[in-house]
Design a protein around this motif. Sequence first.
Motif, PDB file in Angstrom:
ATOM      1  N   GLY A 106     -11.507 -42.872 -21.773  1.00 15.07           N
ATOM      2  CA  GLY A 106     -12.026 -42.797 -20.452  1.00 15.07           C
ATOM      3  C   GLY A 106     -13.322 -42.019 -20.074  1.00 15.07           C
ATOM      4  O   GLY A 106     -14.008 -42.247 -19.485  1.00 15.07           O
ATOM      5  N   LEU A 136     -16.240 -43.833 -21.143  1.00 12.60           N
ATOM      6  CA  LEU A 136     -16.797 -44.444 -19.765  1.00 12.60           C
ATOM      7  C   LEU A 136     -17.615 -43.703 -18.923  1.00 12.60           C
ATOM      8  O   LEU A 136     -18.401 -44.262 -18.267  1.00 12.60           O
ATOM      9  CB  LEU A 136     -15.752 -45.338 -19.216  1.00 12.60           C
ATOM     10  N   TYR A 137     -17.111 -42.653 -18.473  1.00 14.72           N
ATOM     11  CA  TYR A 137     -17.821 -41.719 -17.541  1.00 14.72           C
ATOM     12  C   TYR A 137     -19.142 -41.144 -18.138  1.00 14.72           C
ATOM     13  O   TYR A 137     -20.156 -41.188 -17.579  1.00 14.72           O
ATOM     14  CB  TYR A 137     -17.099 -40.276 -17.366  1.00 14.72           C
ATOM     15  N   ILE A 172     -17.987 -44.584 -10.627  1.00 10.69           N
ATOM     16  CA  ILE A 172     -16.627 -45.374 -10.933  1.00 10.69           C
ATOM     17  C   ILE A 172     -15.822 -44.899  -9.929  1.00 10.69           C
ATOM     18  O   ILE A 172     -15.793 -43.768  -9.544  1.00 10.69           O
ATOM     19  CB  ILE A 172     -16.244 -44.833 -12.268  1.00 10.69           C
ATOM     20  N   LEU A 201     -10.236 -46.001 -13.443  1.00 11.75           N
ATOM     21  CA  LEU A 201      -9.937 -46.548 -14.815  1.00 11.75           C
ATOM     22  C   LEU A 201      -8.514 -47.016 -15.075  1.00 11.75           C
ATOM     23  O   LEU A 201      -7.729 -46.106 -14.523  1.00 11.75           O
ATOM     24  CB  LEU A 201     -10.485 -45.604 -15.878  1.00 11.75           C
ATOM     25  N   THR A 227     -12.365 -51.008 -15.746  1.00 11.10           N
ATOM     26  CA  THR A 227     -13.228 -50.098 -14.762  1.00 11.10           C
ATOM     27  C   THR A 227     -13.448 -50.787 -13.268  1.00 11.10           C
ATOM     28  O   THR A 227     -13.911 -52.015 -13.154  1.00 11.10           O
ATOM     29  CB  THR A 227     -14.509 -49.668 -15.332  1.00 11.10           C
ATOM     30  N   TYR A 273     -15.770 -50.238 -10.113  1.00 13.45           N
ATOM     31  CA  TYR A 273     -16.927 -49.195  -9.721  1.00 13.45           C
ATOM     32  C   TYR A 273     -17.533 -49.901  -8.625  1.00 13.45           C
ATOM     33  O   TYR A 273     -17.421 -51.134  -8.346  1.00 13.45           O
ATOM     34  CB  TYR A 273     -17.885 -49.075 -10.962  1.00 13.45           C
TER      35      TYR A 273
END
Length: 156
Positions: free
Chosen positions: A26, A29-30, A91, A94, A108, A110
């Motif tokens: 996770g 992804l950030y 985002i 998740l 995700t 967003y």
Amino acid sequence: MRHLIFSILTTLAASIAIADDADDAGAKLYEYFDAFNEKAISRIVSDVYSTPVHIGGGASHSVMADPDGAAESLESLYEQLEGQGWAESRISDLKICLASDTLALVDTRYSRLNQDGEPIPPAIRTTLYVLQKIDDEWRIVSFYGHDNDVRPGCGA
């Protein structure tokens, strides 16, 4: 009794490792969204992606075969997004599924926002990112846009 305690501790340790892997996937992804918003193409290509990266959604797909291809694809995407008034992507949540010790699925949700902070339609977008653990670090190897009314599950 020792066997029971050992079993409990082993299970607990494995659960913690799984939770850490999910958190790390996770976090990647950030990291990606932060780099994307900064238009840090070289950082995305070198620290986030592992090429080739397969991109799919609907009836189309493409492949960023190597780092140069990934950089060109990102440059083209930024031109397209800026033409729509894009300022940042944010985002909202998740959903992380670990398929194995080295493969994670991160669904995700967003929004793409304009300079006024308003969503560029559709307001909510969904993409399933596939991450592979390479040299003890998560990397994006593919991603797939999908309808936002159904999210892929983690299996039974």
